[in-house]
Design a protein around this motif. Structure first.
Motif, mmCIF file in Angstrom:
data_model
loop_
_atom_site.group_PDB
_atom_site.id
_atom_site.type_symbol
_atom_site.label_atom_id
_atom_site.label_comp_id
_atom_site.label_asym_id
_atom_site.label_seq_id
_atom_site.Cartn_x
_atom_site.Cartn_y
_atom_site.Cartn_z
ATOM 1 N N ILE A 576 15.233 -1.947 78.646
ATOM 2 C CA ILE A 576 15.510 -3.551 78.743
ATOM 3 C C ILE A 576 14.103 -4.308 79.000
ATOM 4 C CG2 ILE A 576 16.824 -5.102 79.464
ATOM 5 C CD1 ILE A 576 19.195 -3.559 79.589
ATOM 6 N N ASN A 577 13.800 -3.731 80.210
ATOM 7 C CA ASN A 577 12.602 -4.452 80.945
ATOM 8 C C ASN A 577 11.375 -4.684 80.194
ATOM 9 O OD1 ASN A 577 14.612 -5.438 82.750
ATOM 10 N ND2 ASN A 577 13.870 -4.156 84.230
ATOM 11 N N THR A 578 11.202 -3.441 79.384
ATOM 12 C CA THR A 578 9.982 -3.375 78.522
ATOM 13 C C THR A 578 10.035 -3.767 77.303
ATOM 14 O OG1 THR A 578 10.490 -1.039 78.309
ATOM 15 C CG2 THR A 578 9.005 -1.392 80.436
ATOM 16 N N SER A 579 11.388 -4.192 77.033
ATOM 17 C CA SER A 579 11.385 -4.795 75.534
ATOM 18 C C SER A 579 11.333 -6.328 75.658
ATOM 19 C CB SER A 579 12.953 -4.497 75.154
ATOM 20 O OG SER A 579 13.625 -5.281 75.699
ATOM 21 N N LYS A 580 11.430 -6.819 74.195
ATOM 22 C CA LYS A 580 11.257 -8.107 74.224
ATOM 23 C C LYS A 580 12.499 -8.801 74.641
ATOM 24 C CE LYS A 580 11.168 -9.930 69.929
ATOM 25 N NZ LYS A 580 10.959 -9.902 68.387
ATOM 26 N N PHE A 581 13.517 -8.215 74.739
ATOM 27 C CA PHE A 581 14.711 -8.688 75.333
ATOM 28 C C PHE A 581 14.991 -8.409 76.815
ATOM 29 C CE2 PHE A 581 15.689 -6.681 71.037
ATOM 30 C CZ PHE A 581 15.732 -7.752 70.439
ATOM 31 N N GLY A 582 13.832 -8.153 77.378
ATOM 32 C CA GLY A 582 14.036 -8.269 78.883
ATOM 33 C C GLY A 582 14.395 -9.738 79.477
ATOM 34 N N ARG A 583 14.668 -9.790 80.832
ATOM 35 C CA ARG A 583 15.176 -11.077 81.330
ATOM 36 C C ARG A 583 13.956 -12.109 81.002
ATOM 37 N NH1 ARG A 583 19.340 -12.904 84.124
ATOM 38 N NH2 ARG A 583 20.246 -11.004 84.852
ATOM 39 N N LYS A 584 12.822 -11.926 81.413
ATOM 40 C CA LYS A 584 11.662 -12.752 81.489
ATOM 41 C C LYS A 584 11.791 -13.469 79.956
ATOM 42 C CE LYS A 584 7.844 -9.656 80.962
ATOM 43 N NZ LYS A 584 8.803 -8.534 80.335
ATOM 44 N N ASN A 585 12.018 -12.809 79.147
ATOM 45 C CA ASN A 585 11.610 -13.396 77.650
ATOM 46 C C ASN A 585 12.883 -14.082 77.201
ATOM 47 O OD1 ASN A 585 9.271 -11.982 77.328
ATOM 48 N ND2 ASN A 585 10.352 -10.157 76.908
ATOM 49 N N TYR A 586 13.948 -13.843 77.761
ATOM 50 C CA TYR A 586 15.173 -14.601 77.191
ATOM 51 C C TYR A 586 15.803 -15.464 78.048
ATOM 52 C CZ TYR A 586 14.931 -12.488 72.637
ATOM 53 O OH TYR A 586 14.497 -12.437 71.270
ATOM 54 N N VAL A 587 15.778 -15.273 79.254
ATOM 55 C CA VAL A 587 16.598 -16.208 80.218
ATOM 56 C C VAL A 587 15.834 -17.261 80.685
ATOM 57 C CG1 VAL A 587 18.337 -16.417 82.086
ATOM 58 C CG2 VAL A 587 18.020 -14.117 80.773
#
Ligand code: PEP
Ligand code: MG
Length: 587
Positions: A576-587
């Motif tokens: 999750i964290n290394t994907s584009k869906f990690g928190r920093k990208n989506y929240v």
């Protein structure tokens, strides 16, 4: 007195937002005082029932003390457990019990009689020169508070909250869901408590009421007093007691900024479709607990109510609501929601929402809860289903049974539904004959027989709050095991996948109404798992919609597939964290 400024307490973020205000401390000694003052004359023919009520409270308190004894003995040892033994002796003191019964025989109510007897004992102990006896007064008060709670407990906090007329933040050791319901009062801005987890009903209610709240703070009740200034940061799970001027200014700015941002986002997104960038559509529903929230549901642009928790009709009441009570309650909601759907969950009493019929269970989460309670006392379900069906003539309703653990329970509930329909037809009462019926999947055994269940329902809704609790054997209320309460446990993700696959195989939709659906961190996974509907706290509707509108469905599916291959939670978090869906990208 010197007051330490900026005392920071870290707990569990239960409901987002920031609140600044003065503390109202819910102290249980108030319970004692108000019980003493609540004198009521008991008529001659009711005195035996009153005595029985007193004996039942003594029994329940004894049982609680026995559990506490075991706990203290294993955690701290025999020496400390002796304190609890002393409490048991006080509780079973024949002289005390005899005196209380005598007063009840004279026509005093149990609470008042108990306080009267105890006051006499305490006064004589206080006047004694013996230090040992003087110290015992604290133990006696402790035991009396426990008995008073079991006599009439929940209502006292409710009264204090109801009568409060100042803008305040509630601090307490614990609050029950029924206390929290009373926070709907416009003066309460948030709360902070020592115990509880993110999916306790107290926390869920706070989200529904859009009240910033932090739970699991362990010791806040030892430090806060009524009148102290406090900041609640429900986003980070942080509480600042006696904040400095600098902290107040900082949080006031943050609060203002957040409100403007939320308003802007709502305005931008409200009327847009809930679809991914590659045009795959999802539905967002709201979870509600009472009629007052309906306006906000509509303002946030939800497509309906995916979970109406109906327990709150019972909690501050002593008797089962009649079919008319149910009808009035639902018809107002349904008319207001028209043309959108309202999914009414039949009552889920038990667990942390106790009602008199289930309150004597030794372990309420594994006891006479939800559909089990209704099948044991079918009149509860008959009244509710009659009310629901009558209201279905005025708008779109679906029925949902909670805590179904076997196909037999589903069939038994449906049998009752068929009988209720038959009676209404006989009386020529109008209702929606094609009303859809679904179940909550929140018990692991139901997942194991999901292929059969989906053959006999119109929809399913995943109740992750309980599913996680029962699958991982982690108490959802216990802050000490909050770290093990994990929606990303591979078992939970596979459960969810299995439910969705089995439902899609027979062409029915799957919703999720547990808190996992409200948490934006999990949204990409749930999209990738092909969940059809999100039923979420009102405050989360816009946030979830924003994420869905920024995601590619195809990419989310690949993402979820990769995650499902992992059997180690750390691997999952890493993906999750290394994907584009990690928190920093989506929240
Ligand atoms: C659940 O268990 O996920 C759920 C939505 O029901 P409740 O929280 O009311 O038990
Ligand atoms: Mg549940």
């Amino acid at each position: 007195m010197f007051i330490k400024q900026d005392m920071v307490f870290n707990g569990i973020a239960a409901s987002g937002g920031i609140a600044i205000g003065n503390v109202i401390f819910i102290d249980e000694t108030v319970l004692y005082l108000s019980s003493y003052l609540s004198y009521k004359k008991i008529p001659l023919n009711k005195r035996n029932t009153e005595k029985l009520r007193f004996y039942k409270a003594i029994d329940k308190t004894r049982y609680e003390l026995q559990i506490m004894y075991k706990k203290v003995n294993s955690l701290l040892g025999y020496k400390y457990a002796q304190i609890v033994s002393v409490h048991m002796l006080i509780l079973d003191d024949p002289e005390m019990i005899k005196n209380v019964i005598e007063l009840i025989n004279l026509g005093f109510n149990a609470e008042h009689s108990l306080c009267k007897v105890i006051n006499k004992i305490i006064n004589s102990f206080k006047n004694s020169k013996d230090n040992y006896l003087q110290e015992r007064t604290i133990d006696i008060q402790d035991v009396v508070k426990k008995i008073l709670h079991n006599l009439s407990g929940l209502k006292h906090n409710a009264n204090i909250l109801k009568h409060n007329k100042h803008y305040t933040i509630v601090v307490a050791h614990n609050l029950d869901p029924s206390d929290t319901v009373n926070m709907r009062e416009k003066y309460i801005k948030g709360f902070a408590i020592d115990i509880g987890g993110k999916t306790s009903h107290t926390a869920i209610l706070a989200q529904g009421l859009e009240l910033p709240a932090v739970v699991g703070l362990q010791v806040i009740s030892l430090y806060a007093k009524t009148g102290d200034t406090v900041i609640i940061d429900g986003n980070l799970g942080k509480v600042i007691l006696n904040p400095s001027f600098h902290s107040i200014v900082k949080y006031q700015k943050l609060c203002k900024l957040q409100k403007t941002k939320n308003k802007q986002e709502l305005k931008n997104l409200r009327d847009f479709q809930t679809e991914t960038v590659d045009h795959h559509k999802f539905t967002i529903y709201a979870n509600i607990d009472n009629y007052d929230e309906v306006q906000s549901v509509l303002q946030h642009g939800a497509y309906g109510i995916g979970l109406y928790r109906t327990e709150y009709m019972y909690l501050n009441n002593n008797c089962i609501p009649s079919e008319e009570d149910h009808f009035i309650n639902y018809v107002n909601i349904v008319k207001k929601m028209n043309p959108y759907v309202t999914i009414i969950r039949t009552v889920d009493l038990g667990g942390d929402k106790l009602f008199k019929l289930c309150s004597l269970d030794k372990n309420p989460f594994l006891g006479l809860r939800a559909i089990r309670l209704c099948l044991k006392y079918p009149q509860i379900l008959i009244n509710q289903l009659t009310g629901i069906l009558r209201a279905s003539a005025y708008g779109k309703i679906k029925i949902m049974y909670p805590m179904i653990s076997s196909i037999e329970e589903l069939r038994a509930a449906n049998n009752i539904l068929d009988n209720v329909k038959y009676d209404l037809r006989k009386k020529c009462v109008k209702f929606d004959d094609k009303i859809e019926v679904g179940v909550m999947i929140e018990v692991p055994s139901a997942v194991m027989v999901i292929d059969s269940i989906v053959q006999e329902v119109d929809f399913v809704s995943i109740g992750t709050n309980d599913l996680i609790q029962y699958a991982l054997a982690v108490d959802r209320l216990n802050e000490n095991v909050a770290n093990s309460y994990d929606p990303l446990h591979p078992a939970i993700l596979r459960y969810i996948r299995n439910i969705i696959e089995a439902s899609h195989n027979v062409g029915i939709n799957v919703s999720m109404c547990g808190e996992m659906a409200s948490n934006t961190y999990y949204t990409p996974i749930l999209i990738g798992l092909e969940l059809d509907e999100f039923s979420v706290a009102v405050s989360q509707i816009t946030k979830i919609k924003k994420i869905i509108r920024n995601i590619s469905f195809i990419e989310a599916k690949i993402f979820a597939k990769n995650i499902l291959q992992c059997s180690d939670k750390h691997e999952i978090i890493n993906i999750i964290n290394t994907s584009k869906f990690g928190r920093k990208n989506y929240v």
